[in-house]
Design a protein around this motif. Structure first.
Motif, PDB file in Angstrom:
ATOM      1  N   PRO A  29      -2.201  12.584  -9.190  1.00 24.09           N
ATOM      2  CA  PRO A  29      -1.699  13.234  -7.975  1.00 24.09           C
ATOM      3  C   PRO A  29      -1.468  12.206  -6.870  1.00 24.09           C
ATOM      4  O   PRO A  29      -2.325  11.349  -6.625  1.00 24.09           O
ATOM      5  CB  PRO A  29      -2.813  14.209  -7.596  1.00 24.09           C
ATOM      6  CG  PRO A  29      -4.043  13.600  -8.170  1.00 24.09           C
ATOM      7  CD  PRO A  29      -3.615  12.823  -9.402  1.00 24.09           C
ATOM      8  N   ILE A  30      -0.314  12.277  -6.239  1.00 24.19           N
ATOM      9  CA  ILE A  30       0.024  11.363  -5.146  1.00 24.19           C
ATOM     10  C   ILE A  30       0.496  12.204  -3.972  1.00 24.19           C
ATOM     11  O   ILE A  30       1.511  12.903  -4.067  1.00 24.19           O
ATOM     12  CB  ILE A  30       1.122  10.373  -5.559  1.00 24.19           C
ATOM     13  CG1 ILE A  30       0.667   9.547  -6.765  1.00 24.19           C
ATOM     14  CG2 ILE A  30       1.508   9.475  -4.372  1.00 24.19           C
ATOM     15  CD1 ILE A  30       1.739   8.682  -7.363  1.00 24.19           C
ATOM     16  N   ALA A  31      -0.241  12.153  -2.870  1.00 20.42           N
ATOM     17  CA  ALA A  31       0.125  12.895  -1.663  1.00 20.42           C
ATOM     18  C   ALA A  31       0.757  11.938  -0.664  1.00 20.42           C
ATOM     19  O   ALA A  31       0.235  10.844  -0.426  1.00 20.42           O
ATOM     20  CB  ALA A  31      -1.089  13.563  -1.051  1.00 20.42           C
ATOM     21  N   ILE A  32       1.901  12.352  -0.104  1.00 17.89           N
ATOM     22  CA  ILE A  32       2.594  11.547   0.893  1.00 17.89           C
ATOM     23  C   ILE A  32       2.926  12.461   2.071  1.00 17.89           C
ATOM     24  O   ILE A  32       3.444  13.554   1.886  1.00 17.89           O
ATOM     25  CB  ILE A  32       3.895  10.942   0.336  1.00 17.89           C
ATOM     26  CG1 ILE A  32       3.651  10.219  -0.981  1.00 17.89           C
ATOM     27  CG2 ILE A  32       4.529  10.002   1.357  1.00 17.89           C
ATOM     28  CD1 ILE A  32       4.917   9.744  -1.666  1.00 17.89           C
ATOM     29  N   THR A  33       2.621  12.009   3.267  1.00 15.01           N
ATOM     30  CA  THR A  33       2.867  12.782   4.481  1.00 15.01           C
ATOM     31  C   THR A  33       3.888  12.049   5.339  1.00 15.01           C
ATOM     32  O   THR A  33       3.677  10.875   5.667  1.00 15.01           O
ATOM     33  CB  THR A  33       1.558  12.967   5.273  1.00 15.01           C
ATOM     34  OG1 THR A  33       0.602  13.599   4.433  1.00 15.01           O
ATOM     35  CG2 THR A  33       1.779  13.798   6.514  1.00 15.01           C
ATOM     36  N   PHE A  34       4.996  12.723   5.681  1.00 16.79           N
ATOM     37  CA  PHE A  34       6.011  12.083   6.514  1.00 16.79           C
ATOM     38  C   PHE A  34       6.974  13.128   7.070  1.00 16.79           C
ATOM     39  O   PHE A  34       6.982  14.280   6.650  1.00 16.79           O
ATOM     40  CB  PHE A  34       6.775  11.004   5.731  1.00 16.79           C
ATOM     41  CG  PHE A  34       7.444  11.507   4.477  1.00 16.79           C
ATOM     42  CD1 PHE A  34       8.771  11.887   4.481  1.00 16.79           C
ATOM     43  CD2 PHE A  34       6.739  11.579   3.289  1.00 16.79           C
ATOM     44  CE1 PHE A  34       9.384  12.339   3.332  1.00 16.79           C
ATOM     45  CE2 PHE A  34       7.341  12.035   2.125  1.00 16.79           C
ATOM     46  CZ  PHE A  34       8.674  12.419   2.147  1.00 16.79           C
ATOM     47  N   ASP A  35       7.784  12.682   8.032  1.00 12.34           N
ATOM     48  CA  ASP A  35       8.832  13.533   8.592  1.00 12.34           C
ATOM     49  C   ASP A  35      10.185  12.919   8.232  1.00 12.34           C
ATOM     50  O   ASP A  35      10.260  11.960   7.469  1.00 12.34           O
ATOM     51  CB  ASP A  35       8.668  13.722  10.103  1.00 12.34           C
ATOM     52  CG  ASP A  35       8.794  12.424  10.890  1.00 12.34           C
ATOM     53  OD1 ASP A  35       9.196  11.388  10.316  1.00 12.34           O
ATOM     54  OD2 ASP A  35       8.487  12.446  12.093  1.00 12.34           O
TER      55      ASP A  35
END
Length: 90
Positions: A29-35
Motif C-alpha cells: 500500500p502506498i498513500a500519497i497526499t496532494f492537490d
C-alpha cells in the motif's frame, strides 16, 4: 534445485492478479497526499514506483483538491498495469 524453486515461487507471486482467490492482497500500500499543484510530480512518483518494482502496488490518493482531469490522468497510469491499482480517498 531449491534456488530454482524459490525463484519460480517468487515469479508466480509477482504475477498473480489481486485480490487473491481468498480475497486478500499482498500488494504494497502506498498513500500519497496532494492537490492539483502536485499532480504531475505525483504521477511521476507513481510511474517510477511501477517501473522499479515487480511487487503488486496499491496506490491510495488522498484528494486535497484534484480536478476531474487530474483524476482521469492519474487513473490512466494504472489502466494497463496488472500489478497496480489506484483509489482516491477523500
Amino acid at each position: 534445485m531449491k534456488e530454482h524453486d524459490a525463484a519460480a515461487t517468487t515469479q508466480r507471486a509477482h504475477t498473480t492478479p489481486y485480490p487473491d482467490e481468498d480475497g486478500t492482497s499482498d500488494a504494497i500500500p502506498i498513500a500519497i497526499t496532494f492537490d492539483t499543484t502536485y499532480a504531475m510530480p505525483a504521477a511521476v512518483t507513481i510511474r517510477s514506483a511501477m517501473k522499479h518494482t515487480r511487487s503488486k502496488l496499491s496506490f491510495f490518493i488522498v484528494d486535497l483538491g484534484l480536478t476531474k482531469a487530474d483524476k482521469e490522468k492519474l487513473q490512466t497510469l494504472v489502466e494497463n498495469e496488472p500489478h497496480a491499482d489506484l483509489q482516491f480517498v477523500h
